[in-house]
Design a protein around this motif. Structure first.
Motif, PDB file in Angstrom:
ATOM      1  N   GLN A   1     102.520 127.725 -34.782  1.00  0.00           N
ATOM      2  CA  GLN A   1     102.737 127.241 -36.082  1.00  0.00           C
ATOM      3  C   GLN A   1     103.877 126.270 -36.182  1.00  0.00           C
ATOM      4  OE1 GLN A   1     103.781 130.275 -39.071  1.00  0.00           O
ATOM      5  NE2 GLN A   1     102.943 129.067 -40.643  1.00  0.00           N
TER       6      GLN A   1
ATOM      7  N   ARG B   1      96.037 126.652 -40.725  1.00  0.00           N
ATOM      8  CA  ARG B   1      95.107 127.245 -41.545  1.00  0.00           C
ATOM      9  C   ARG B   1      93.688 126.290 -41.094  1.00  0.00           C
ATOM     10  NH1 ARG B   1      95.166 128.012 -47.677  1.00  0.00           N
ATOM     11  NH2 ARG B   1      97.422 127.445 -47.488  1.00  0.00           N
ATOM     12  N   GLU B   2      94.042 124.910 -41.322  1.00  0.00           N
ATOM     13  CA  GLU B   2      92.711 124.015 -41.078  1.00  0.00           C
ATOM     14  C   GLU B   2      92.280 124.160 -39.454  1.00  0.00           C
ATOM     15  OE1 GLU B   2      95.620 123.275 -42.425  1.00  0.00           O
ATOM     16  OE2 GLU B   2      95.128 122.816 -44.441  1.00  0.00           O
TER      17      GLU B   2
ATOM     18  N   CYS C   1      98.038 132.882 -33.614  1.00  0.00           N
ATOM     19  CA  CYS C   1      99.022 131.974 -33.950  1.00  0.00           C
ATOM     20  C   CYS C   1     100.627 132.586 -33.670  1.00  0.00           C
ATOM     21  CB  CYS C   1      99.068 132.105 -35.531  1.00  0.00           C
ATOM     22  SG  CYS C   1     100.571 130.953 -36.263  1.00  0.00           S
TER      23      CYS C   1
ATOM     24  N   ASP D   1      96.855 133.844 -45.413  1.00  0.00           N
ATOM     25  CA  ASP D   1      96.742 132.567 -45.903  1.00  0.00           C
ATOM     26  C   ASP D   1      96.202 131.594 -44.665  1.00  0.00           C
ATOM     27  OD1 ASP D   1      97.456 133.487 -48.466  1.00  0.00           O
ATOM     28  OD2 ASP D   1      99.387 132.281 -48.304  1.00  0.00           O
ATOM     29  N   LEU D   2      96.832 131.730 -43.528  1.00  0.00           N
ATOM     30  CA  LEU D   2      96.654 130.932 -42.473  1.00  0.00           C
ATOM     31  C   LEU D   2      95.285 131.325 -42.044  1.00  0.00           C
ATOM     32  CD1 LEU D   2      99.990 131.069 -40.510  1.00  0.00           C
ATOM     33  CD2 LEU D   2      99.017 129.414 -42.056  1.00  0.00           C
ATOM     34  N   GLY D   3      94.544 132.572 -42.312  1.00  0.00           N
ATOM     35  CA  GLY D   3      93.435 132.717 -41.801  1.00  0.00           C
ATOM     36  C   GLY D   3      93.231 132.988 -40.198  1.00  0.00           C
TER      37      GLY D   3
END
Lengths: 392, 392
Positions: free
Chosen positions: A162, A174-175, A189, A204-206
């Motif tokens: 991250q 996330r993307e 992550c 949120d980050l998935g």
């Protein structure tokens, strides 16, 4: 005072403003210090351990609650303490990656991620960053396509930082995760520089796995860390033992194989837990810390020839500076050569930069006060002026 | 004082003589407590880390010397710190045992040994103890022969406890290792209850791997331990990384794959090191500690119906008692039932026995003084008398 005959007491953080890139987020809180004394003995957490005899179920001290709080803090479904983030990486590679299977890492992957892949004999592929030193979703997609072409299968896992340890840049996890999931690649992550420093939500980050470092960013003693998973992976990563003794017919209850039973005990577990209320709170003040970092970086940028190698304005407190055309010009003529900078800083009560570095170097201002940030800014400028560099 | 709002201070060892079987050898020394405060931050040991950037090469604090001292203390050729003995077991199974390969353990193997075998998908075979609760070389030979007949190959590894956690009996490791080596089976000696407690020499025992627990028996914070090898195995177990980044062409120097780089940092490493001079000295006083243990056991045996399940006279301080025909007879009629014993002990300032146990239970008197041993002896007898058992 010395710790013993052979071990000098350490007073770095008592005597200096410490800019060490890896130490900033790991400094113990006062509560953690009390905890390491009171729970210094490893098995101290076992006083009230009962069935199923697992660290994450102990009520007193409140480790069960701490595990639940950690999962919620991280926006993930399950969390376990691990002896350092690296042991979390290994638990995931060991569960997901078989021999010769491709694993995607990045240009900024930490060496411990590589070692976690090496232990399971996985095949590493790196995603390179763009010119801004950012790992982009496009680059990830491209590399996944390449791996599929070459290996006839997608990578078994993608590691992504991250915040990377080289530039302290924030990458679009996330993307990236969304792209990886299009190819059914699970995403780990690495939150070694984010979890405990800034607000992070795995949901949120998935991401499938979110790993934090206790001693790097959660004000906890080492080795400590947290491995959190989404519900989809909980059973696989935290699978319980099924081995039995062939003669005794013993089995081992609900012990988790990848955790090797209990992971952290005593000082590490309780130290991490004692710091947690402070950590949970401090992530919300990250914006202020970033403002302080920018104050220091701006002062450095006011010195002729100085550049910031990290993204700018800074979005994180870990920063890579390029002073090839400023401090290194001084070093070339200075009688202390490259050591003039650390020497001048130490005279001002500042430390943590690698001694001798005047070209590319890193600092982490995390944890400084407003006054300390201003002091740092003035000190760098003063050192520049004293050495004939113009400050504008 | 509390460690924080939610964490009560722990005062077990301040307020009681603590007989907890697993806690006795792990209590921190005063020097270790100073060390965990001074070196509480994980990366505090990295202040002066230089090439090759490895924990076992750091000169200040003197971790390099500590590693060399540890190897010599254990009578082995190389030693590394590990996050608990269990991570040492795993480093060995992961290096030596492939899927479906047979591994020999014993009736007294700790669950973490089984999990270390399970992680690498090895096939466990147990050696059973004789009627004295001792693992004999003959039983080991017999089981190796059986494995060879059944699996068409000898076991890839033999685990043997020098002192087992069930009875605290001392097993003939030297003779067992000699037998195993006749079949070319490498021997891992689990010294969790011996290394740091009694003099142990891996060379004398003739074992290939000797593993100790820091938080169980070396007065060190958790998770900590030591993995030591003979020269024959050093290269295999501590092999250095050979993985490279496919794009960056990065490699990772002399980092050791099974160690995942550095293992213990800060409180755990320096705490262990600070206790080490005391630990190195205390093993020579083990005879006195065993005498104290026998004093307490003899007092218990003077209570009608009481038996010692461990070998007797005791050769170790960890002891398994059988009070089915003494304290358990009391429990059957006592209004506190099985809890009468722990309750009566606590009134005398003694703790560490599993609450409710009055049949088969364990205690570890390690670390008591002569006076405390006499006090324990008198206390057990007094509790017996007060509950109508005759003491002879």
């Amino acid at each position: 005072m010395n710790c013993s005959d052979a071990i000098e007491n350490r007073e770095v953080d008592e005597l200096f403003i410490n800019l060490d890139p890896i130490q900033a987020g790991g400094r113990l809180t006062a509560d953690a210090m009390k905890a390491v004394l009171s729970y210094g003995d490893g098995y101290s957490v076992c006083d009230n351990c009962g069935k199923p005899f697992r660290l994450d179920t102990i009520q007193k001290p409140p480790l069960a609650q701490f595990h639940a709080d950690l999962a919620s803090f991280l926006g993930m479904d399950a969390a376990r303490l691990v002896p350092g983030a690296r042991r979390g990486f290994l638990a995931v590679t060991h569960s997901l990656v078989s021999k010769n299977e491709p694993v995607l890492l990045t240009e900024y992957s930490h060496y411990t991620e590589f070692l976690a892949v090496e232990q399971v004999l996985g095949k590493p592929f790196e995603v390179m960053a763009d010119s801004r030193h950012i790992i982009t979703p496009d680059a990830v997609a491209e590399r996944i396509e390449e791996v599929i072409r070459q290996e006839k299968r997608p990578p078994s896992l993608l590691f992504v930082e991250q915040v990377d340890y080289q530039y302290g840049n924030i990458h679009p996890v996330r993307e990236i995760a969304a792209v990886a999931h299009q190819y059914d690649v699970p995403v780990l992550c690495n939150g070694a520089y984010s979890v405990g420093i800034m607000p992070v939500s795995g949901k949120d980050l998935g991401v499938d796995f979110l790993i934090g470092s206790g001693h790097k960013s959660m004000a906890a003693p080492a080795p400590s860390g947290v491995l959190a998973t989404s519900s989809e992976w909980t059973e696989k990563i935290f699978r319980t033992t099924s081995i039995t003794g062939d003669q005794t017919k013993r089995s081992f209850g609900l012990k988790e194989v990848e955790m090797l039973g209990c992971t952290l005990m005593g000082a590490t577990a309780v130290g991490m837990m004692a710091s947690f209320p402070h950590v949970r709170e401090r992530v919300n003040r990250f914006g202020t810390q970033v403002a302080y970092a920018n104050k220091v970086v701006d002062a450095l940028l006011s010195i002729e020839g100085t550049e910031v190698a990290s993204e700018y304005p800074r979005r994180h407190t870990l920063t890579r500076m390029n002073t090839n055309n400023s401090f290194d010009r001084v070093a070339k003529k200075h009688k202390k050569s490259g050591y003039f900078l650390i020497s001048a800083l130490r005279e001002q009560g500042i430390t943590g930069i690698i001694p001798g570095s005047t070209r590319i170097w890193k600092m982490n201002t995390y944890g400084v006060s407003d006054r300390q940030a201003s002091y740092l800014a003035r000190s760098f400028q003063e050192i520049a002026r004293n050495n004939g560099l113009s400050v504008g």
